[in-house]
Design an enzyme around this catalytic site. Structure first.
Site, PDB file in Angstrom:
ATOM      1  N   GLU A  16      11.256   3.547 -14.283  1.00 47.23           N
ATOM      2  CA  GLU A  16      10.595   4.609 -13.328  1.00 47.23           C
ATOM      3  C   GLU A  16      11.365   5.927 -13.625  1.00 47.23           C
ATOM      4  O   GLU A  16      12.666   5.996 -13.616  1.00 47.23           O
ATOM      5  CB  GLU A  16      10.913   4.014 -11.786  1.00 47.23           C
ATOM      6  CG  GLU A  16      10.462   4.940 -11.007  1.00 47.23           C
ATOM      7  CD  GLU A  16      11.015   4.508  -9.397  1.00 47.23           C
ATOM      8  OE1 GLU A  16      10.507   3.566  -9.133  1.00 47.23           O
ATOM      9  OE2 GLU A  16      12.034   5.135  -8.851  1.00 47.23           O
ATOM     10  N   ALA A  51       6.723  12.131  -0.777  1.00 44.99           N
ATOM     11  CA  ALA A  51       5.936  11.274   0.171  1.00 44.99           C
ATOM     12  C   ALA A  51       5.238  12.378   0.867  1.00 44.99           C
ATOM     13  O   ALA A  51       3.948  11.917   1.479  1.00 44.99           O
ATOM     14  CB  ALA A  51       7.057  10.992   1.196  1.00 44.99           C
ATOM     15  N   ASP A 108       6.994   7.362   3.063  1.00 41.04           N
ATOM     16  CA  ASP A 108       7.916   7.313   4.366  1.00 41.04           C
ATOM     17  C   ASP A 108       7.863   8.770   4.721  1.00 41.04           C
ATOM     18  O   ASP A 108       7.856   9.733   4.148  1.00 41.04           O
ATOM     19  CB  ASP A 108       9.147   6.936   4.133  1.00 41.04           C
ATOM     20  CG  ASP A 108       9.414   5.148   3.875  1.00 41.04           C
ATOM     21  OD1 ASP A 108       8.903   4.657   4.624  1.00 41.04           O
ATOM     22  OD2 ASP A 108      10.142   4.796   3.053  1.00 41.04           O
ATOM     23  N   HIS A 147       9.731  -5.557   4.171  1.00 32.41           N
ATOM     24  CA  HIS A 147       9.859  -4.254   4.532  1.00 32.41           C
ATOM     25  C   HIS A 147      10.285  -3.935   6.023  1.00 32.41           C
ATOM     26  O   HIS A 147      10.293  -4.661   6.889  1.00 32.41           O
ATOM     27  CB  HIS A 147       8.244  -3.717   4.669  1.00 32.41           C
ATOM     28  CG  HIS A 147       7.978  -2.515   4.758  1.00 32.41           C
ATOM     29  ND1 HIS A 147       7.983  -1.596   5.889  1.00 32.41           N
ATOM     30  CD2 HIS A 147       8.268  -1.265   4.084  1.00 32.41           C
ATOM     31  CE1 HIS A 147       8.015  -0.157   5.689  1.00 32.41           C
ATOM     32  NE2 HIS A 147       8.027  -0.097   4.350  1.00 32.41           N
ATOM     33  N   GLN A 174      10.703  -3.777  -4.493  1.00 24.28           N
ATOM     34  CA  GLN A 174      11.526  -2.906  -4.299  1.00 24.28           C
ATOM     35  C   GLN A 174      13.012  -3.225  -5.086  1.00 24.28           C
ATOM     36  O   GLN A 174      13.166  -4.759  -5.496  1.00 24.28           O
ATOM     37  CB  GLN A 174      11.987  -3.298  -2.647  1.00 24.28           C
ATOM     38  CG  GLN A 174      13.006  -2.247  -2.129  1.00 24.28           C
ATOM     39  CD  GLN A 174      12.899  -0.766  -2.113  1.00 24.28           C
ATOM     40  OE1 GLN A 174      13.039  -0.357  -3.365  1.00 24.28           O
ATOM     41  NE2 GLN A 174      12.209  -0.178  -1.017  1.00 24.28           N
TER      42      GLN A 174
HETATM   43  P1  FAD Z   1       2.271  -0.300   3.400  1.00 23.07           P
HETATM   44  O1  FAD Z   1       1.789  -1.272   2.388  1.00 23.07           O
HETATM   45  O2  FAD Z   1       1.327   0.546   4.209  1.00 23.07           O
HETATM   46  O3  FAD Z   1       3.447  -0.919   4.372  1.00 23.07           O
HETATM   47  C1  FAD Z   1       4.070  -0.491   5.430  1.00 23.07           C
HETATM   48  C2  FAD Z   1       4.435  -1.453   6.584  1.00 23.07           C
HETATM   49  O4  FAD Z   1       2.989  -1.662   6.961  1.00 23.07           O
HETATM   50  C3  FAD Z   1       4.853  -2.870   5.995  1.00 23.07           C
HETATM   51  O5  FAD Z   1       5.936  -3.116   7.138  1.00 23.07           O
HETATM   52  C4  FAD Z   1       3.798  -3.748   5.957  1.00 23.07           C
HETATM   53  O6  FAD Z   1       4.006  -4.764   6.081  1.00 23.07           O
HETATM   54  C5  FAD Z   1       2.972  -2.930   6.924  1.00 23.07           C
HETATM   55  N1  FAD Z   1       1.221  -3.088   6.525  1.00 23.07           N
HETATM   56  C6  FAD Z   1       0.971  -2.899   5.116  1.00 23.07           C
HETATM   57  N2  FAD Z   1      -0.404  -2.986   5.227  1.00 23.07           N
HETATM   58  C7  FAD Z   1      -0.871  -3.329   6.560  1.00 23.07           C
HETATM   59  C8  FAD Z   1      -1.988  -3.465   6.858  1.00 23.07           C
HETATM   60  N3  FAD Z   1      -3.017  -3.457   6.122  1.00 23.07           N
HETATM   61  N4  FAD Z   1      -2.049  -3.838   8.264  1.00 23.07           N
HETATM   62  C9  FAD Z   1      -1.095  -3.676   8.988  1.00 23.07           C
HETATM   63  N5  FAD Z   1       0.071  -3.472   8.604  1.00 23.07           N
HETATM   64  C10 FAD Z   1       0.170  -3.313   7.138  1.00 23.07           C
HETATM   65  N6  FAD Z   1       8.000   6.161  -1.737  1.00 23.07           N
HETATM   66  C11 FAD Z   1       7.588   7.624  -1.915  1.00 23.07           C
HETATM   67  O7  FAD Z   1       7.410   8.375  -0.990  1.00 23.07           O
HETATM   68  N7  FAD Z   1       7.110   7.933  -3.334  1.00 23.07           N
HETATM   69  C12 FAD Z   1       7.150   6.954  -4.254  1.00 23.07           C
HETATM   70  O8  FAD Z   1       6.674   7.334  -5.554  1.00 23.07           O
HETATM   71  C13 FAD Z   1       7.430   5.611  -4.011  1.00 23.07           C
HETATM   72  N8  FAD Z   1       7.459   4.581  -4.916  1.00 23.07           N
HETATM   73  C14 FAD Z   1       7.831   3.315  -4.588  1.00 23.07           C
HETATM   74  C15 FAD Z   1       7.882   2.440  -5.540  1.00 23.07           C
HETATM   75  C16 FAD Z   1       8.219   1.122  -5.220  1.00 23.07           C
HETATM   76  C17 FAD Z   1       8.040  -0.348  -6.161  1.00 23.07           C
HETATM   77  C18 FAD Z   1       8.481   0.508  -4.043  1.00 23.07           C
HETATM   78  C19 FAD Z   1       8.858  -0.621  -3.400  1.00 23.07           C
HETATM   79  C20 FAD Z   1       8.524   1.839  -3.020  1.00 23.07           C
HETATM   80  C21 FAD Z   1       8.257   2.848  -3.272  1.00 23.07           C
HETATM   81  N9  FAD Z   1       8.222   4.100  -2.334  1.00 23.07           N
HETATM   82  C22 FAD Z   1       7.899   5.365  -2.416  1.00 23.07           C
HETATM   83  C23 FAD Z   1       8.575   3.719  -1.016  1.00 23.07           C
HETATM   84  C24 FAD Z   1       7.467   3.299   0.028  1.00 23.07           C
HETATM   85  O9  FAD Z   1       6.496   4.304   0.115  1.00 23.07           O
HETATM   86  C25 FAD Z   1       7.921   3.021   1.522  1.00 23.07           C
HETATM   87  O10 FAD Z   1       8.729   1.510   1.235  1.00 23.07           O
HETATM   88  C26 FAD Z   1       6.958   2.582   2.611  1.00 23.07           C
HETATM   89  O11 FAD Z   1       7.750   2.534   3.721  1.00 23.07           O
HETATM   90  C27 FAD Z   1       5.991   1.688   2.352  1.00 23.07           C
HETATM   91  O12 FAD Z   1       5.139   1.821   1.520  1.00 23.07           O
HETATM   92  P2  FAD Z   1       4.118   0.902   1.259  1.00 23.07           P
HETATM   93  O13 FAD Z   1       2.982   1.418   0.152  1.00 23.07           O
HETATM   94  O14 FAD Z   1       4.758  -0.451   1.054  1.00 23.07           O
HETATM   95  O15 FAD Z   1       3.099   0.683   2.437  1.00 23.07           O
END
Ligand code: FAD
Length: 289
Positions: A16, A51, A108, A147, A174
């Site tokens: 990454e 973000a 986030d 999460h 993560q």
């Molecule tokens: P979501 O999948 O939307 O999840 C967020 C929360 O909502 C979780 O608690 C989940 O359980 C819940 N949820 C998920 N889907 C649903 C649904 N359909 N209905 C109800 N609840 C739901 N951040 C950046 O800004 N830029 C990056 O490039 C970046 N890269 C990352 C790469 C990796 C490998 C990881 C692990 C994280 C990365 N992040 C990045 C951080 C990430 O954006 C944050 O962790 C954010 O809080 C959650 O993103 P997510 O896509 O998992 O969100």
């Protein structure tokens, strides 16, 4: 090439990188890092995305550079506060640059952001659904310790299943420092029918800044053994770096032995860390990847 297709045939070694803040002065340095990573049988390189979409243009250009170097790029894309037309602009640019793989994320809320952060794309799943028209291979994020917003790991896993149902073909975890969290995640995910490969995310702790970043970024648990080592060597940067790399090497060897489909290394844009890990494990990478 599509990452899910690569994963059907082999374990993946991936890295990454992030778009530098000072785009003009530091981008050349990042390009040099990418050229170094090319020497390591790298299967793909992912590029993070601000973000709020702040670095969208730069992130897409870096993904394009990776593609032009003959390595597969994985472009991170966050829904966050973006409007559908902003997502369209980035998605079209990525397609023009030949990018086929996107890690669809929510992102986030930055502390300074005021307003409805996820007006159009409440979850990663909403972004995944929106991106279907672009024919990307989609990946998603997963969380070995759950999460932070979710009541339990099991609720989070139900949401992970929704990501698979919305088209995610692989997941990247993560970062974690206790492999037991990763094994539990994989085993519980399989029990509820999630079948996609789950690639573990590893970030060697090589300096005190990494620790601050882990705390602010994800709050991953640092096991007592690692904490002891880091405290002991914190006054000696070269020993701390050595200890952090050795710990990552140990994690990777254990993950490979227990069947992980690959490893994704967050190297904070430092090619030397990637080269050092590769050097210590090159027989493993040659034989098993
Ligand atoms: P979501 O999948 O939307 O999840 C967020 C929360 O909502 C979780 O608690 C989940 O359980 C819940 N949820 C998920 N889907 C649903 C649904 N359909 N209905 C109800 N609840 C739901 N951040 C950046 O800004 N830029 C990056 O490039 C970046 N890269 C990352 C790469 C990796 C490998 C990881 C692990 C994280 C990365 N992040 C990045 C951080 C990430 O954006 C944050 O962790 C954010 O809080 C959650 O993103 P997510 O896509 O998992 O969100």
């Amino acid at each position: 090439m599509r990452i899910n297709e690569i994963l059907k045939n082999k374990r993946t070694l991936s890295f990454e990188v992030f778009p530098p803040k000072k785009a003009e002065t530091e981008t050349e340095k990042l390009f040099a890092t990418i050229r170094e990573l090319k020497k390591l049988r790298t299967d793909f390189i992912s590029v993070t995305y601000g973000a709020g979409g702040s670095n969208a243009r730069n992130a897409a250009d870096i993904a394009g550079f990776i593609k032009a170097e003959g390595i597969e790029p994985l472009a991170h894309l966050t829904g966050g506060p973006s409007t559908p037309s902003e997502i369209d602009a980035v998605a079209k640019k990525l397609r023009q640059l030949g990018v086929e793989n996107v890690l669809a994320l929510r992102g986030d809320r930055p502390v300074e952001f005021d307003g409805d952060y996820c007006k159009y794309f409440r979850h990663a799943t909403d972004l995944q659904t929106y991106l279907q028209k672009y024919d990307f291979t989609l990946g998603g994020a997963c969380y070995p310790e759950g999460h932070q917003e979710c009541a339990s790991l099991y609720d989070d896993l139900e949401n992970l299943k929704k990501k698979e149902e919305c088209g995610a073909k692989f997941f990247i975890s993560q970062i974690f420092y206790d492999n037991a969290y990763y094994y539990r995640l994989v085993s519980e995910a399989r029990k509820i029918g999630i079948t996609s490969p789950i690639i573990p995310g590893i970030m060697p702790i090589t300096n005190p800044k990494n620790i601050a970043r882990i705390k602010s970024m994800c709050g991953s648990t640092i096991p007592i053994e690692l904490r002891n080592m880091l405290e002991m060597y914190s006054g000696n940067p070269s020993l701390m770096r050595e200890a952090g790399i050795n710990y990552a090497v140990y994690q990777i060897m254990d993950l490979i032995a227990k069947g992980a489909p690959g490893v994704h290394l967050c190297i904070m844009n430092h090619a030397d860390i990637a080269l050092e890990i590769y050097d210590r494990l090159h027989n493993f990478f040659n034989e098993l990847f």
